[in-house]
Design a protein around this motif. Structure first.
Motif, PDB file in Angstrom:
ATOM      1  N   ASP A 160    -112.726 -84.992 -96.790  1.00 20.39           N
ATOM      2  CA  ASP A 160    -111.912 -83.997 -96.095  1.00 20.39           C
ATOM      3  C   ASP A 160    -112.773 -82.974 -95.375  1.00 20.39           C
ATOM      4  O   ASP A 160    -112.452 -82.563 -94.254  1.00 20.39           O
ATOM      5  N   GLU A 161    -113.883 -82.562 -95.987  1.00 15.52           N
ATOM      6  CA  GLU A 161    -114.743 -81.570 -95.347  1.00 15.52           C
ATOM      7  C   GLU A 161    -115.384 -82.130 -94.092  1.00 15.52           C
ATOM      8  O   GLU A 161    -115.456 -81.456 -93.061  1.00 15.52           O
ATOM      9  N   PHE A 166    -113.332 -83.910 -81.775  1.00 14.05           N
ATOM     10  CA  PHE A 166    -113.223 -84.828 -82.912  1.00 14.05           C
ATOM     11  C   PHE A 166    -113.458 -86.265 -82.458  1.00 14.05           C
ATOM     12  O   PHE A 166    -114.258 -87.000 -83.051  1.00 14.05           O
ATOM     13  N   ARG A 173    -112.666 -82.382 -91.422  1.00 15.28           N
ATOM     14  CA  ARG A 173    -112.205 -81.068 -90.978  1.00 15.28           C
ATOM     15  C   ARG A 173    -113.216 -80.383 -90.069  1.00 15.28           C
ATOM     16  O   ARG A 173    -112.833 -79.639 -89.154  1.00 15.28           O
ATOM     17  N   LEU A 174    -114.509 -80.640 -90.297  1.00 18.82           N
ATOM     18  CA  LEU A 174    -115.555 -79.953 -89.546  1.00 18.82           C
ATOM     19  C   LEU A 174    -116.169 -80.814 -88.447  1.00 18.82           C
ATOM     20  O   LEU A 174    -117.178 -80.441 -87.861  1.00 18.82           O
ATOM     21  N   THR A 200    -109.325 -88.165 -96.791  1.00 18.32           N
ATOM     22  CA  THR A 200    -109.322 -86.799 -97.326  1.00 18.32           C
ATOM     23  C   THR A 200    -109.153 -86.801 -98.837  1.00 18.32           C
ATOM     24  O   THR A 200    -109.649 -85.902 -99.525  1.00 18.32           O
ATOM     25  N   VAL A 224    -104.484 -86.948 -87.118  1.00 17.81           N
ATOM     26  CA  VAL A 224    -105.559 -85.953 -87.128  1.00 17.81           C
ATOM     27  C   VAL A 224    -105.148 -84.723 -86.336  1.00 17.81           C
ATOM     28  O   VAL A 224    -105.321 -83.584 -86.776  1.00 17.81           O
ATOM     29  N   LEU A 270    -104.829 -81.425 -88.608  1.00 16.92           N
ATOM     30  CA  LEU A 270    -105.979 -80.534 -88.482  1.00 16.92           C
ATOM     31  C   LEU A 270    -105.816 -79.484 -87.394  1.00 16.92           C
ATOM     32  O   LEU A 270    -106.281 -78.351 -87.544  1.00 16.92           O
ATOM     33  N   TYR A 271    -105.182 -79.864 -86.278  1.00 16.42           N
ATOM     34  CA  TYR A 271    -105.176 -78.971 -85.123  1.00 16.42           C
ATOM     35  C   TYR A 271    -103.775 -78.517 -84.718  1.00 16.42           C
ATOM     36  O   TYR A 271    -103.631 -77.818 -83.713  1.00 16.42           O
TER      37      TYR A 271
END
Length: 717
Positions: free
Chosen positions: A82-83, A95, A86-87, A77, A151, A155-156
């Motif tokens: 990072d993008e 993921f 993240r996506l 990141t 992660v 992220l979640y």
């Protein structure tokens, strides 16, 4: 993703435990420690590095690898991924399921790397899953645990409970076919959720009247699904009856849970597309049976390989080479193991029609799906076409690619880009009554090999231009030495400089000027003045550190250590004082007045910041130079005794000011720098058409004519 483990360990140890710890580890490794992302290292070296790190840092091996796995996420990141991360998926299950597809895009850059593979059982859901991890490097599964856990948390906002169900060694090919197969049991729960606000997942989890929190239609859908299973497969086929072990029961519950979350798919009772239409709509696809024979194929594949239409002899290994996953035999069981991994198949030349004998081979990239009712594999794929040149080399047309295929969009976007940048085969073409459009276009296309070389030369030229712009940008706000280190991807280290000279300058009555002028006038005024100052600093090779408001800060001897730093700053101060007379105040139109303070001493200098790095100088010398400026007089250069001693006897005119009270330093005898007896002020300001070469210890050594008056004159100290 974990191929650069040595780099990750180096970064982790250096950042978390300091450079000294890394130096101690490297001593025992018998290696320079200069690991790069582009290098490939054998596993023995990595194992020794891990063992030394664990011993030096007093960690357990598994705990250390978990920490490295967590660090990998933050490393990615930090460096622009990072993008992408993240996506990659909307939850931890998505993921993990998409990790293989990312590694597939890196296969051309790392052709010798056998990437690990990840996939989850088909009945896995976002908060309960069985993860299968395959790697040819055994013993690194704690990395996966740490990475996925971090992660999920970052992220979640999920906390994972990960246990290992089994670890086994499997062979997927005769050469490089060894894989470690680790099966993880993963249970996820949301972090920091209060029970009062939490909607229950199962009916059994609800409190009194909690069933009102679940939609009635969702509960009815679950019941209907259970009744359907009972009718079609019998009572023993029910999820809770089918699985007797406690370890597997949650997987059955997960299926019911998925239905209770508001989405119930509608499956038609029959397929409304007939086989003939299917192979035309999907011209690139294969259906493989349990014997890995091609029992169905798309119409484009049939046209290129007529023999594939015979299902009795159409074994897939006879028609295609498996390029990815690497070093994997193309067997039924191996496809099942790497079901979530992108597959790349290459046509075999001896099975293609005669027209293809001289063309470059074509490969198909796509995904394997298991058709559960029959146990067949459905391979939906698309030709690997990266640019128009690839299309022409294989004598294919845009019509050979399905209209729904995103490859068309990439090709058209590439064409639009090349037309816009003037890199297209032809910038324009015209037609007449006797000229066909395609014939006119083909006549204007250059030789393919020449076009490829031209595109390569253009790309290399653009790359060099970008490198030069990057280097120029760094050099504009960083010293040359620091800019060179940053361009190599390293961070310059701070250092202590015992003997330097610093200069501070400000504008007299600057606040009154700001209060009485328009903003645009202030900007133009400052820009006009500081542009002249910048030119003077370039002439005498001094470094402008910072400008805040009207404060202009210059140093010499940092970071390039020079013995004549005091002379360089003295000439810079004289040049600034002279050129400032060329700038008028926006208030009254009179020449602007400045004050300058100079001090010689020690400082600490270094680069601060990663996103926008700046070179900063700190220390008492900077503070005293600032005080000399504030205690000075308009139009004069105020210097301390240390600078006076450095300049004495070197051709400078110096006047004693007398003793002043300097807050924090007591009484101090100071001086004024008046001029340079060995050169005119025009020479110092770079106004004459000659090069002045001296160190204020003698006369100039030589001159040369200068063609352009705007050329910057550099003193050869």
């Amino acid at each position: 993703m974990f191929g650069h483990l040595n780099v990750f360990i180096k970064k982790f140890v250096t950042e978390r435990h300091g450079p000294q710890s890394w130096s101690s580890i490297i001593k025992g490794l018998n290696h320079s420690g200069n690991f790069s992302e582009k290098d490939q290292h054998d596993d023995e070296l990595t194992q020794r590095l891990i063992n030394l790190s664990v011993s030096h840092l007093n960690f357990k091996r598994e705990a250390f690898l978990v920490l490295i796995g967590e660090y990998i996420l933050h490393y990615f990141t930090r460096f622009g991924y990072d993008e992408l991360i993240r996506l990659l998926g909307g939850n931890i299950l998505e993921f993990v399921q998409n990790l293989d597809s990312i590694q597939n895009y890196l296969r051309d850059d790392y052709q010798d790397v056998i990437a690990p593979s990840f996939h989850c059982d088909e009945d896995s859901v976002s908060d309960r899953m069985i993860l299968h991890y395959f790697s040819h490097r055994p013993g690194y599964h704690p990395l996966v645990r740490g990475f996925i856990t971090e992660v999920a948390k970052v992220l979640y906002k999920m906390e994972l409970s990960i246990t290992i169900i089994s670890i086994s060694n499997e062979s997927v090919a005769d050469e490089y076919g060894h894989r470690e197969h680790v099966i993880f049991n993963i249970v996820a729960k949301r972090i920091a959720e209060t029970p009062d606000d939490l909607t229950p997942t199962f009916v059994a989890q609800t409190k009194k009247h909690g069933e009102r929190q679940i939609h009635k239609e969702d509960v009815d859908a679950v019941k209907e699904k259970l009744d359907q299973i009972r009718r079609e497969f019998g009572e023993d086929a029910l999820p809770l009856a089918k699985f007797r072990s406690a370890k597997a029961k949650w997987r059955a519950i997960a299926r019911i849970t998925l239905l209770s979350r508001g989405f119930v798919p509608n499956y038609p009772e029959q397929n409304f597309i007939n086989p003939r239409m299917f192979i035309e709509v999907f011209p690139y696809h294969l259906i493989l049976n349990e014997e890995m024979k091609v029992i169905q194929s798309g119409i484009k594949i049939q046209q290129m390989m007529p023999l594939i239409r015979s299902s009795r002899t159409a074994e897939v290994q006879l028609f295609f080479n498996l390029l990815y996953p690497r070093h994997t035999d193309f067997t039924y069981e191996n496809v099942k193991k790497f079901i979530m991994c992108p597959f790349v198949l290459e046509f075999k030349r001896d099975k293609l029609v005669k027209d293809w004998k001289k063309r470059p081979l074509l490969s198909l990239k796509g995904q394997m799906y298991l058709l559960r009712d029959r146990g067949y594999y459905f391979f939906i794929c698309t030709p690997t076409i990266r640019c128009w040149y690839d299309l022409e080399e294989r004598e294919m047309r845009l019509a050979d690619i399905p209209m729904w295929d995103a490859t068309r969009d990439f090709l058209l976007t590439d064409l639009a880009y090349r037309i816009g940048t003037g890199q297209n085969y032809t910038n324009s073409f015209s037609f007449n009554d006797n000229t066909d459009a395609l014939g006119s276009l083909s006549q204007r296309i250059d030789d393919k090999k020449t076009d490829s070389n031209e595109k390569w030369n253009i790309l290399m030229k653009e790359l060099n231009n970008e490198k030069q712009r990057n280097q120029s940008l760094y050099s504009s706000f960083l010293p040359r030495h620091s800019a060179a280190i940053l361009s190599q991807g390293q961070m310059p280290k701070g250092d202590y400089y015992p003997d330097v000279t610093a200069l501070f300058c400000d504008i007299v009555h600057f606040l009154q000027i700001v209060g009485s002028s328009k903003p645009i006038e202030i900007v133009n005024f400052i820009n006009c003045l500081y542009s002249r100052f910048d030119r003077v600093t370039k002439i005498h090779d001094t470094y402008r550190v910072e400008s805040i408001g009207d404060a202009y800060f210059v140093v010499s001897g940092v970071p390039d250590k020079v013995h004549n730093h005091a002379e360089r700053i003295a000439n810079t101060a004289l040049g600034m004082m002279f050129t400032s007379q060329e700038v008028a105040s926006p208030v009254n139109g009179e020449n602007v007045q400045i004050r300058i303070g100079v001090h010689t001493g020690s400082v600490v200098g270094g680069v601060f910041g990663t996103k926008i790095p700046r070179y900063i100088v700190l220390g008492e010398t900077a503070v005293v130079a600032s005080k000399m400026e504030s205690h000075g007089e308009p139009g004069k250069i105020h210097i301390t005794p240390s600078t006076y001693r450095a300049l004495k006897g070197k051709g400078y005119s110096l006047e004693e000011r007398g003793k002043i009270e300097l807050r924090g330093y007591g009484t101090l005898g100071t001086y004024y720098l008046v001029g340079n007896e060995n050169a005119s002020i025009e020479d110092i300001a770079g106004r004459t058409k000659q090069e002045v070469s001296y160190i204020n210890e003698g006369k100039e050594k030589g001159t040369r004519p200068i063609a352009d008056e705007s050329e910057v004159i550099t003193f050869n100290y």
